[in-house]
Write a protein that holds these residues in place. Structure first.
Motif, PDB file in Angstrom:
ATOM      1  N   GLY A 176       0.826  -1.191   0.000  1.00  0.00           N
ATOM      2  CA  GLY A 176       0.000   0.000   0.000  1.00  0.00           C
ATOM      3  C   GLY A 176       0.866   1.248   0.000  1.00  0.00           C
ATOM      4  N   THR A 177       0.619   2.143  -0.944  1.00  0.00           N
ATOM      5  CA  THR A 177       1.358   3.399  -1.073  1.00  0.00           C
ATOM      6  C   THR A 177       2.808   3.245  -0.612  1.00  0.00           C
ATOM      7  OG1 THR A 177       1.400   5.758  -0.430  1.00  0.00           O
ATOM      8  CG2 THR A 177       0.296   4.245   1.101  1.00  0.00           C
ATOM      9  N   PRO A 178       3.569   2.390  -1.305  1.00  0.00           N
ATOM     10  CA  PRO A 178       4.900   2.020  -0.811  1.00  0.00           C
ATOM     11  C   PRO A 178       5.904   3.175  -0.876  1.00  0.00           C
ATOM     12  CG  PRO A 178       4.564   1.169  -3.031  1.00  0.00           C
ATOM     13  CD  PRO A 178       3.246   1.731  -2.587  1.00  0.00           C
ATOM     14  N   TRP A 179       6.760   3.243   0.139  1.00  0.00           N
ATOM     15  CA  TRP A 179       7.857   4.217   0.155  1.00  0.00           C
ATOM     16  C   TRP A 179       8.983   3.634  -0.687  1.00  0.00           C
ATOM     17  CZ3 TRP A 179      10.442   6.329   5.269  1.00  0.00           C
ATOM     18  CH2 TRP A 179      11.002   7.591   5.023  1.00  0.00           C
ATOM     19  N   SER A 180       8.676   3.429  -1.976  1.00  0.00           N
ATOM     20  CA  SER A 180       9.583   2.667  -2.834  1.00  0.00           C
ATOM     21  C   SER A 180      10.806   3.448  -3.251  1.00  0.00           C
ATOM     22  CB  SER A 180       8.834   2.147  -4.065  1.00  0.00           C
ATOM     23  OG  SER A 180       8.183   3.200  -4.736  1.00  0.00           O
ATOM     24  N   ASP A 181      10.774   4.764  -3.105  1.00  0.00           N
ATOM     25  CA  ASP A 181      11.979   5.600  -3.274  1.00  0.00           C
ATOM     26  C   ASP A 181      12.090   6.444  -2.022  1.00  0.00           C
ATOM     27  OD1 ASP A 181      14.073   7.282  -4.066  1.00  0.00           O
ATOM     28  OD2 ASP A 181      13.447   7.192  -6.166  1.00  0.00           O
ATOM     29  N   ILE A 182      13.057   6.112  -1.177  1.00  0.00           N
ATOM     30  CA  ILE A 182      13.152   6.746   0.143  1.00  0.00           C
ATOM     31  C   ILE A 182      13.682   8.174   0.061  1.00  0.00           C
ATOM     32  CG2 ILE A 182      15.493   6.016   0.774  1.00  0.00           C
ATOM     33  CD1 ILE A 182      14.374   5.204   3.522  1.00  0.00           C
ATOM     34  N   ALA A 183      14.321   8.500  -1.082  1.00  0.00           N
ATOM     35  CA  ALA A 183      14.784   9.874  -1.293  1.00  0.00           C
ATOM     36  C   ALA A 183      13.624  10.734  -1.799  1.00  0.00           C
ATOM     37  CB  ALA A 183      15.939   9.898  -2.285  1.00  0.00           C
ATOM     38  N   LYS A 184      13.857  12.013  -1.925  1.00  0.00           N
ATOM     39  CA  LYS A 184      12.808  12.940  -2.372  1.00  0.00           C
ATOM     40  C   LYS A 184      12.797  12.979  -3.902  1.00  0.00           C
ATOM     41  CE  LYS A 184      11.018  17.601  -1.481  1.00  0.00           C
ATOM     42  NZ  LYS A 184      11.336  18.944  -0.926  1.00  0.00           N
ATOM     43  N   ILE A 185      12.432  11.833  -4.505  1.00  0.00           N
ATOM     44  CA  ILE A 185      12.424  11.692  -5.954  1.00  0.00           C
ATOM     45  C   ILE A 185      11.033  11.250  -6.377  1.00  0.00           C
ATOM     46  CG2 ILE A 185      13.380  10.431  -7.934  1.00  0.00           C
ATOM     47  CD1 ILE A 185      15.982  10.143  -6.318  1.00  0.00           C
ATOM     48  N   GLY A 186      10.418  11.998  -7.283  1.00  0.00           N
ATOM     49  CA  GLY A 186       9.060  11.691  -7.728  1.00  0.00           C
ATOM     50  C   GLY A 186       8.206  12.944  -7.703  1.00  0.00           C
ATOM     51  N   ASP A 187       7.382  13.098  -8.717  1.00  0.00           N
ATOM     52  CA  ASP A 187       6.616  14.332  -8.914  1.00  0.00           C
ATOM     53  C   ASP A 187       5.717  14.678  -7.737  1.00  0.00           C
ATOM     54  OD1 ASP A 187       5.723  16.489 -10.769  1.00  0.00           O
ATOM     55  OD2 ASP A 187       3.806  15.455 -10.602  1.00  0.00           O
ATOM     56  N   SER A 188       5.067  13.674  -7.139  1.00  0.00           N
ATOM     57  CA  SER A 188       4.089  13.990  -6.089  1.00  0.00           C
ATOM     58  C   SER A 188       4.744  14.448  -4.788  1.00  0.00           C
ATOM     59  CB  SER A 188       3.153  12.801  -5.839  1.00  0.00           C
ATOM     60  OG  SER A 188       3.868  11.674  -5.379  1.00  0.00           O
ATOM     61  N   TYR A 189       6.064  14.258  -4.632  1.00  0.00           N
ATOM     62  CA  TYR A 189       6.741  14.873  -3.489  1.00  0.00           C
ATOM     63  C   TYR A 189       6.612  16.396  -3.566  1.00  0.00           C
ATOM     64  CZ  TYR A 189       9.130  10.692  -1.646  1.00  0.00           C
ATOM     65  OH  TYR A 189       9.424   9.483  -1.064  1.00  0.00           O
ATOM     66  N   ALA A 190       6.454  16.929  -4.793  1.00  0.00           N
ATOM     67  CA  ALA A 190       6.263  18.371  -4.980  1.00  0.00           C
ATOM     68  C   ALA A 190       4.795  18.731  -5.122  1.00  0.00           C
ATOM     69  CB  ALA A 190       7.039  18.844  -6.204  1.00  0.00           C
ATOM     70  N   THR A 191       4.075  18.013  -5.997  1.00  0.00           N
ATOM     71  CA  THR A 191       2.695  18.419  -6.295  1.00  0.00           C
ATOM     72  C   THR A 191       1.752  18.207  -5.123  1.00  0.00           C
ATOM     73  OG1 THR A 191       2.240  16.247  -7.258  1.00  0.00           O
ATOM     74  CG2 THR A 191       2.951  17.978  -8.763  1.00  0.00           C
ATOM     75  N   ASN A 192       2.021  17.194  -4.292  1.00  0.00           N
ATOM     76  CA  ASN A 192       1.133  16.933  -3.150  1.00  0.00           C
ATOM     77  C   ASN A 192       1.713  17.403  -1.818  1.00  0.00           C
ATOM     78  OD1 ASN A 192      -1.027  15.941  -4.557  1.00  0.00           O
ATOM     79  ND2 ASN A 192      -0.446  13.800  -4.378  1.00  0.00           N
ATOM     80  N   GLU A 193       2.839  18.107  -1.875  1.00  0.00           N
ATOM     81  CA  GLU A 193       3.387  18.687  -0.655  1.00  0.00           C
ATOM     82  C   GLU A 193       2.412  19.746  -0.127  1.00  0.00           C
ATOM     83  OE1 GLU A 193       7.774  20.090   0.775  1.00  0.00           O
ATOM     84  OE2 GLU A 193       6.973  21.084  -1.000  1.00  0.00           O
ATOM     85  N   TRP A 194       2.101  19.699   1.158  1.00  0.00           N
ATOM     86  CA  TRP A 194       1.139  20.578   1.825  1.00  0.00           C
ATOM     87  C   TRP A 194      -0.297  20.312   1.392  1.00  0.00           C
ATOM     88  CZ3 TRP A 194       3.794  22.240   5.684  1.00  0.00           C
ATOM     89  CH2 TRP A 194       5.153  22.524   5.511  1.00  0.00           C
ATOM     90  N   VAL A 195      -0.501  19.280   0.566  1.00  0.00           N
ATOM     91  CA  VAL A 195      -1.846  18.825   0.210  1.00  0.00           C
ATOM     92  C   VAL A 195      -2.163  17.555   0.997  1.00  0.00           C
ATOM     93  CG1 VAL A 195      -3.313  17.978  -1.667  1.00  0.00           C
ATOM     94  CG2 VAL A 195      -1.714  19.864  -2.083  1.00  0.00           C
TER      95      VAL A 195
END
Length: 281
Positions: A176-195
């Motif tokens: 479920g919603t895996p932390w498959s990249d533990i670094a801050k890599i991936g679009d939703s780290y930006a688009t869903n930040e504070w969302v």
């Protein structure tokens, strides 16, 4: 669900513990809240929980009071979420109780070691010890591994490691919603930040927990970030996320990589949900 979606940011979102003692204090405070809700949850879902030691690792066996005939030979192994730092002991159990109660499955939940006392690879070593022992308790073709967030990443990493060590694989997995990249890599780290009203931002406690767990290891090590592993030969997989989930990109990237490796993989993205809310987290 509407109440979950409307919740404010959690008070620990920007926690920045400066010592092992401060980490433990934060973890203990959160654990007490989770444990307080367990008696009602167990009674509502009609499950019993028994502490155990499996493969030399602390664990819990969660058993529905009524198990459907089709599930009587089936066994699920659960690895809990919590950023590799949260959810010690019984605080790890809500998701295992939910799946045992709603699904009618017997579940083993691994109480793996965590930082600050036990950074990587302690959690994975413990999870694999539980898996090895569990395969003696049931036939692997009747078994699955599941977990959310950190537990989702560990589910993927466990299959990678089982492949490498030539161990039996589960018949299915549910990261479920895996932390498959533990670094801050991936679009939703930006688009869903504070969302996302659960994780909120990688730059809060989450990123600090990632570095604490990694303990100086390369964040692209597939045992830390399984997205960089070889998914060929994986069992059928169901992945879940939400449109507001900080880990939406992690989940989608994992799904695409599984499909490209020829794996049967389902992706379910739920409208309006933040991180882990489909699991009642």
């Amino acid at each position: 669900m509407r109440k979950l979606i409307a919740l404010p940011f959690p008070p620990h979102m920007d926690a920045a513990p400066q010592s092992a003692a401060e980490w433990k204090d934060l973890v203990d405070r959160r654990a007490k809240l989770a444990i307080a809700a367990l008696p009602a949850l167990k009674e509502t879902l009609k499950v019993d929980v028994q502490p155990a030691v499996i493969g030399g690792v602390k664990a819990f066996i969660v058993t529905p009071r009524t198990i459907p005939r089709a599930n009587r030979n089936r066994l699920l192994v659960h690895v809990h979420g919590g950023g590799y730092v949260f959810g010690p002991g019984e605080a790890a159990l809500p998701e295992a109780i939910l799946l045992a109660g709603f699904g009618g499955y017997k579940v083993i939940s691994a109480d793996y070691r965590m930082p600050p006392d036990a950074p990587y690879p302690a959690a994975m070593d413990d999870a694999m010890a539980v898996w090895k022992a569990a395969t003696k308790m049931a036939k692997p073709r009747n078994m699955a591994i599941f977990g959310t967030s950190t537990g989702g990443a560990m589910t993927l990493a466990m299959v990678l490691r089982a492949k490498a060590e030539k161990l039996p694989l589960p018949a299915a997995i549910a990261p479920g919603t895996p932390w498959s990249d533990i670094a801050k890599i991936g679009d939703s780290y930006a688009t869903n930040e504070w969302v996302d009203n659960v994780l909120v931002t990688w730059d809060g406690w989450l990123g600090r927990a990632a570095l604490l767990y990694a303990n100086g290891h390369d964040l692209k090590d597939p045992q830390l970030s399984p997205i960089y592993g070889d998914f060929h030969g994986f069992p059928p997989t169901i992945l879940t996320s939400g449109t507001r989930d900080l880990f939406l990109s992690n989940t989608v990237r994992t799904h695409r990589k599984l499909r490209r490796a020829g794996v049967v993989a389902d992706l379910n993205v739920y409208e309006g949900q933040s991180h882990g809310q489909m699991a009642g987290m």
